[in-house]
Design a protein around this motif. Structure first.
Motif: not given
Length: 329
Positions: A112-113, A115-116, A119-122, A147
Motif C-alpha cells: 500500500a505504501a 502504490l500510494f 501516486k503521491r496520495v499524501l 505506478n
C-alpha cells in the motif's frame, strides 16, 4: 509470554485447538522462569513444548535447568533472538517461529505504501485540503505521478521482502533487490533484478527496507547514501529504525527533496519536537505495519499448527535454523 500478549493473541478458539493435541493448562501463564510457585515449577518440569510470545524472558541455562524434558519451543511471534539463547541450541531444542505469519501484514502495508507513494496520495490530499472548495490542477500539479513503469528497490530478500516481491508482480513496475545472501539465479526465479545497493538507490523511485538490524546494517542509509536517492524519491522503512541515520533523513525531508513512509524510527518513539510528525511529505506511523488487532490471531493459529505437527511426529514447517541467525532478524 506477557499477560498482555496472551490476552491479545490467544482467543478461545486457539486455546481449544491446542487442548485437542496437547496436555496443556490453558489457565497457567508463565512470565518468570524463576517464579517459586510450586504449581508452575511442576508444570515446567513436565513440559515437552514451550509456547512463547512477546515478553518471554531468556531461556538461559538456569531456565532450561527447570525444564529437563523440554524438546521444543514454538514462538507465536517473529524473532526468537530475544529469548532463545545458545543454551537452547546446545541442548538440541527445536525452535519454530510465526515470523512467516507476521510477515504478511507488513508486506501488505508495504505494498500500500509503495502504490500510494508513487501516486503521491499524501501530496494530493494536502493540496486538496489547501484548496478547500476549489479544484486541484492534477495535470499541472502532479505531472509525474503514477505506478506505470516506475522502479521499486527492495533492500533485503527477507520473508517480508519476498512477500512484497510476490505482491508487486501484477503491477507494471521494475523491481530491483539488494541482498548479499541472494544470488542472481534465485533473484531471477523471484522475478526481480539483483543489483548492488548504490545502483538500487540511484535508480529507484521508491526504496523499501526489509533488512535485519545488525552491526553491518546500522545506519546503512547514512547521509551519503540518502544523497544518492533521486529528487522526489520515497524511502519506506518497515524494518528497523537503526538502518537509517535519522538526523540525515530529517534534513532531506525538511528540505523537501525526499519523501518517506516511516513505521520504524531511531529512536523508536521520536521526541515531541521532531519535525517528522508534521512534514507534509512524511507518513509517520507507530509501528503499525506488523500484526495488530485481528491479525494477531494468525500468529496463534500458526503456533497451534506447529504444535499439531509436533504431536503427529512431523517436522516443524517454520523451523528456525540457528546458522542463519547471524544475518537474519
Amino acid at each position: 509470554m506477557s499477560r498482555e500478549t496472551r490476552d491479545a493473541v490467544f482467543g478461545s478458539d486457539a486455546l481449544t485447538r491446542l487442548a485437542r493435541v496437547a496436555d496443556v493448562d490453558t489457565g497457567l501463564l508463565v512470565t518468570d522462569f524463576g517464579d517459586r510457585d510450586p504449581v508452575q515449577r511442576g508444570r515446567l518440569y513436565e513440559a515437552d513444548v514451550l509456547l512463547t510470545g512477546w515478553g518471554c524472558p531468556p531461556l538461559d541455562a538456569a531456565a532450561l535447568g527447570r525444564m529437563p524434558r523440554l524438546r521444543a519451543v514454538v514462538h507465536a511471534a517473529g524473532s526468537v533472538k530475544h529469548h532463545v539463547t545458545d543454551a537452547c541450541w546446545e541442548r538440541g531444542i527445536e525452535v519454530s517461529t510465526a515470523a512467516a505469519a507476521n510477515a504478511l501484514p507488513v508486506a501488505e502495508y508495504t505494498l500500500a505504501a509503495i502504490l500510494f507513494a508513487n501516486k503521491r496520495v499524501l501530496e494530493g490530499a494536502h493540496a486538496y485540503r489547501e484548496r478547500r472548495g476549489g479544484r486541484v490542477n492534477l495535470i499541472g500539479g502532479f505531472p509525474s505521478v503514477g505506478n506505470y513503469r516506475r522502479t521499486v528497490g527492495l533492500v533485503g530478500a527477507s520473508r517480508i521482502g519476498r512477500r512484497v516481491m510476490e505482491l508487486l508482480r501484477p503491477f507494471d513496475l521494475t523491481v530491483l533487490v539488494h541482498d548479499p545472501y541472494l544470488d542472481a539465479a534465485e533473484a531471477h526465479a523471484l522475478g526481480v533484478r539483483l543489483v548492488d545497493l548504490d545502483e538500487l538507490v540511484r535508480r529507484s523511485d521508491v526504496v523499501s527496507l526489509h533488512a535485519p538490524a545488525l552491526p553491518a546494517t546500522r545506519r546503512l542509509f547514512d547521509a551519503a547514501r540518502l544523497a544518492r536517492m533521486p529528487d522526489g524519491a520515497t524511502l519506506i522503512n518497515t524494518a528497523r529504525g537503526a538502518l537509517v541515520d535519522t538526523a540525515a533523513l530529517t534534513e532531506e525531508l525538511t528540505a523537501g527533496r525526499l519523501h518517506a513512509v516511516l513505521d520504524h524510527t531511531d529512536p523508536e518513539v521520536l521526541p515531541a519536537d521532531s519535525p517528522l510528525y508534521d512534514l507534509p511529505n512524511v507518513l509517520l506511523t507507530p509501528h503499525l505495519a506488523g500484526s495488530i488487532g485481528g491479525e494477531l490471531h494468525r500468529l496463534a493459529d500458526a503456533a497451534a499448527e506447529e504444535i499439531e505437527r509436533y504431536a503427529q511426529g512431523l517436522p516443524f514447517r517454520h523451523r528456525v535454523d540457528p546458522r542463519t541467525l547471524d544475518h537474519s532478524a
